[in-house]
Design a protein around this motif. Structure first.
Motif, PDB file in Angstrom:
ATOM      1  N   THR A 134       0.820  -1.216   0.000  1.00 52.40           N
ATOM      2  CA  THR A 134       0.000   0.000   0.000  1.00 52.40           C
ATOM      3  C   THR A 134       0.851   1.263   0.000  1.00 52.40           C
ATOM      4  O   THR A 134       0.329   2.363   0.135  1.00 52.40           O
ATOM      5  CB  THR A 134      -0.920   0.003   1.235  1.00 52.40           C
ATOM      6  N   GLY A 135       2.158   1.097  -0.117  1.00 52.68           N
ATOM      7  CA  GLY A 135       3.050   2.247  -0.127  1.00 52.68           C
ATOM      8  C   GLY A 135       4.492   1.789  -0.185  1.00 52.68           C
ATOM      9  O   GLY A 135       4.784   0.592  -0.053  1.00 52.68           O
ATOM     10  N   PRO A 136       5.417   2.709  -0.372  1.00 55.02           N
ATOM     11  CA  PRO A 136       6.842   2.355  -0.413  1.00 55.02           C
ATOM     12  C   PRO A 136       7.290   1.749   0.911  1.00 55.02           C
ATOM     13  O   PRO A 136       6.675   1.967   1.960  1.00 55.02           O
ATOM     14  CB  PRO A 136       7.542   3.699  -0.664  1.00 55.02           C
ATOM     15  N   ILE A 137       8.372   0.997   0.874  1.00 51.79           N
ATOM     16  CA  ILE A 137       8.894   0.380   2.091  1.00 51.79           C
ATOM     17  C   ILE A 137       9.480   1.448   3.000  1.00 51.79           C
ATOM     18  O   ILE A 137      10.344   2.226   2.591  1.00 51.79           O
ATOM     19  CB  ILE A 137       9.978  -0.656   1.756  1.00 51.79           C
ATOM     20  N   HIS A 138       9.001   1.488   4.241  1.00 51.76           N
ATOM     21  CA  HIS A 138       9.495   2.493   5.183  1.00 51.76           C
ATOM     22  C   HIS A 138      10.763   1.994   5.862  1.00 51.76           C
ATOM     23  O   HIS A 138      11.191   0.855   5.676  1.00 51.76           O
ATOM     24  CB  HIS A 138       8.411   2.867   6.197  1.00 51.76           C
ATOM     25  N   ILE A 139      11.359   2.832   6.681  1.00 48.43           N
ATOM     26  CA  ILE A 139      12.693   2.571   7.214  1.00 48.43           C
ATOM     27  C   ILE A 139      12.729   1.305   8.069  1.00 48.43           C
ATOM     28  O   ILE A 139      13.741   0.593   8.094  1.00 48.43           O
ATOM     29  CB  ILE A 139      13.215   3.800   8.006  1.00 48.43           C
ATOM     30  N   GLY A 140      11.636   0.979   8.773  1.00 46.03           N
ATOM     31  CA  GLY A 140      11.609  -0.250   9.563  1.00 46.03           C
ATOM     32  C   GLY A 140      11.730  -1.477   8.672  1.00 46.03           C
ATOM     33  O   GLY A 140      12.465  -2.429   8.973  1.00 46.03           O
ATOM     34  N   GLY A 141      11.005  -1.466   7.549  1.00 44.02           N
ATOM     35  CA  GLY A 141      11.104  -2.563   6.596  1.00 44.02           C
ATOM     36  C   GLY A 141      12.474  -2.655   5.961  1.00 44.02           C
ATOM     37  O   GLY A 141      12.965  -3.740   5.639  1.00 44.02           O
TER      38      GLY A 141
END
Length: 554
Positions: A134-141
């Protein structure tokens, strides 16, 4: 001489002592003993507490037991001296020739150096990242991308058969909210309540319209379905590209939706029912997880016949086990901490062993700092910092190294200004520069017609204190890799590489490798050049385990 080799020698000594009746060990001789590098100089090259561990079983006191081992070990080829210290520790000094042989062994092994059979034959399913499409990979991912891929490389190095798996969450309310957000953006309407914002939503909405111009002319339900099917595929294609550019590719992309459409949920419930671990109450089917350590039982099929959230997890775990995986490792973010108990109870309900057949690793938060201030939002995603933001700021190598360098169960603050520096303050630069430096020395040696020592290599020439320090550091690499696999801690490899780089620089500052001026190249130069080549091998192998390049020039 590596710690593993020395451990084997001590086991041989123990077997000899048992065979001639000098000692009795009712439980038998252990297959290996712990050998460590002592913390203090002057305590030998290696130390072992084997006497403290076995003396009582042998009906002896530790010092007397240690004296027996000392006498036999000192007579072993490659051992220069053995000292009994304190209550029964054995401090062992290795002969320079035996220690120096490590350099030749490393160069001969090449890329295979550091490998072991610690996990030989085990099939491991390693699930990580698994961000919602549902969106770009955030820093945690991104942290899990770096740590997970490194852990997969480390498991492979230790003999496991690893399958990297991405669980594609394409079932449920978040996908409905995503498609609704795309449709609203395409129509120029405000983002729906609980919807997704950010420039990427407008970009994907425009791309969907370009591919399916009929979408905006369709009725609401049809339009939503078009934006769902086309938009999710586009978003996931972006995610896959970002991960690929980060050096992370998956063997399996598993679709959550398939579990619900294939009957896998029903099969999992049936299996648990056969095992006597489900019951009906209030029109729903419950899993009796409390008896397996969970804080309460869990609904798996709701009273309306629909699967509860846990039902997909049951089906997915069973599917992995039916695919033949011995270990299923799942990497989750800090917000999933409360999820561990029910998953372990579920594992036990299937008759499996929690912590063995199923492991869950929890990763903590990552904070990015720029000019000392938190970096909180992406220009494109709007609400989070993404994988592309991080790579754009410091590059793939620095990002992967930085995220794998810390224990995943600790919060980390990454100073982007530091990690972008081309200086020894930057840990990845420090290690990569050490590799580039050894490559430069090897090239310079070749220009002088000097090659690393070959069959004529005399390992006893490497007798300088700093040479010994470097040889012992190089010999530790297989143990570091095995420990990183056993403890699921890739950061051990990174910290080892930094220590190794420092040890190498101290060696180079004290021991001249190449001849100067009119000096004729000799056996010592060739021996030291072999030690440099061994260092290159270990630095390159270690960086490869972290998915970081080993440049030959910087």
């Amino acid at each position: 001489m590596t710690p593993e080799h020395l451990s084997s020698l001590i086991v041989d000594v123990l077997n000899g002592l048992v065979a001639d009746g000098s000692i009795t060990l009712p439980d038998g001789v252990p297959s290996d003993v712990t050998v460590e590098r002592p913390r203090q100089k002057g305590h030998g090259d290696y130390a072992t507490n084997v006497a403290l561990q076995l003396a009582k079983k042998a009906g002896s006191n530790p010092r007397a037991f240690a004296e027996l081992v000392k006498a036999r070990l000192e007579a072993t080829e490659g051992i220069a001296a053995v000292e009994v210290a304190g209550p029964g520790f054995l401090n062992i000094t290795v002969a320079a020739g035996a220690q120096g042989r490590v350099a030749a062994d490393i160069v001969a092994a090449g890329q295979a150096y550091g490998a072991s059979d610690a996990f030989a034959g085990e099939k491991i399913n390693l699930e990580f990242v698994s961000a919602n499409p549902t969106g770009p990979i955030h820093i945690g991912g991104v942290r899990w991308a770096a740590v997970g891929d490194a852990l997969g490389r480390i498991f492979t190095k230790t003999g496991a058969v690893v399958t990297r798996e991405y669980y594609f969450n394409d079932h449920g309310g978040q996908i409905d909210r995503f498609s609704g957000s795309l449709l609203a953006a395409a129509k120029g309407l405000p983002t729906p309540e609980d919807g997704y914002g950010g420039q990427y939503i407008h970009d994907i909405a425009a791309a969907v319209v370009a591919e399916r111009p009929d979408a905006l002319e369709a009725d609401e339900e049809t339009a939503q379905e078009i934006f769902r099917s086309v938009g999710v595929d586009m978003m996931f294609a972006e995610i896959k590209k970002s991960l690929h550019d980060f050096g992370v590719d998956f063997d399996v992309y598993f679709h959550e939706d398939a579990l619900h459409k294939s009957g896998a949920v029903d099969r999992a419930v049936a299996r648990l029912t056969e095992l006597g671990n489900t019951y009906e109450k209030d029109g729903a089917i419950w899993l009796a997880t409390e008896k397996f350590g969970d804080d309460k039982d869990r609904v798996i099929i709701k009273s309306d016949g629909q699967g509860a959230y846990l039902s997909g997890d049951l089906a997915y775990y069973l599917d992995k086990r039916e695919r033949g995986f011995d270990r299923c490792l799942i990497m989750l973010g800090a917000d999933h901490h409360g999820y561990v108990g029910r998953m372990m109870a579920m594992c036990a309900a299937f008759g499996d062993t929690p912590g063995t057949n199923l492991e869950i690793l929890i990763g903590q938060m990552v904070n990015l700092l720029r000019e000392g201030q938190p970096m909180r939002m992406s220009k494109r995603a709007g609400t989070v910092v993404t994988i592309d933001d991080l790579v754009g700021a410091i590059g793939v190598d620095a990002a992967r190294y930085a995220l794998a360098r810390y224990s995943s169960d600790s919060n980390i603050d990454l100073d982007l200004d530091l990690w972008a520096k081309a200086s020894n303050d930057n840990p990845v630069y420090y290690v990569q520069y050490a590799h580039a430096r050894v490559c430069s020395i090897l090239r310079n040696g070749a220009d002088l017609g000097l090659a690393p020592a070959g069959e004529e290599f005399d390992p006893s020439l490497l007798s300088h204190e700093k040479e010994g320090d470097l040889l012992r550091a190089l010999a530790e690499f297989p143990r570091v890799v095995a420990s990183a696999a056993e403890l699921r801690e890739p950061h051990r490899v990174a910290r080892y590489l930094e220590d190794l780089a420092g040890t190498y620089h101290r060696f180079y500052d004290s021991c001249r490798v190449l001849p100067m001026g009119d000096e004729e190249p000799g056996a010592l130069h060739a021996a030291r050049l072999l030690l440099v080549a061994a260092t290159r091998t270990v630095l390159a192998n270690g960086l490869d385990l972290l998915g970081v390049s080993a440049p030959e020039r910087m």
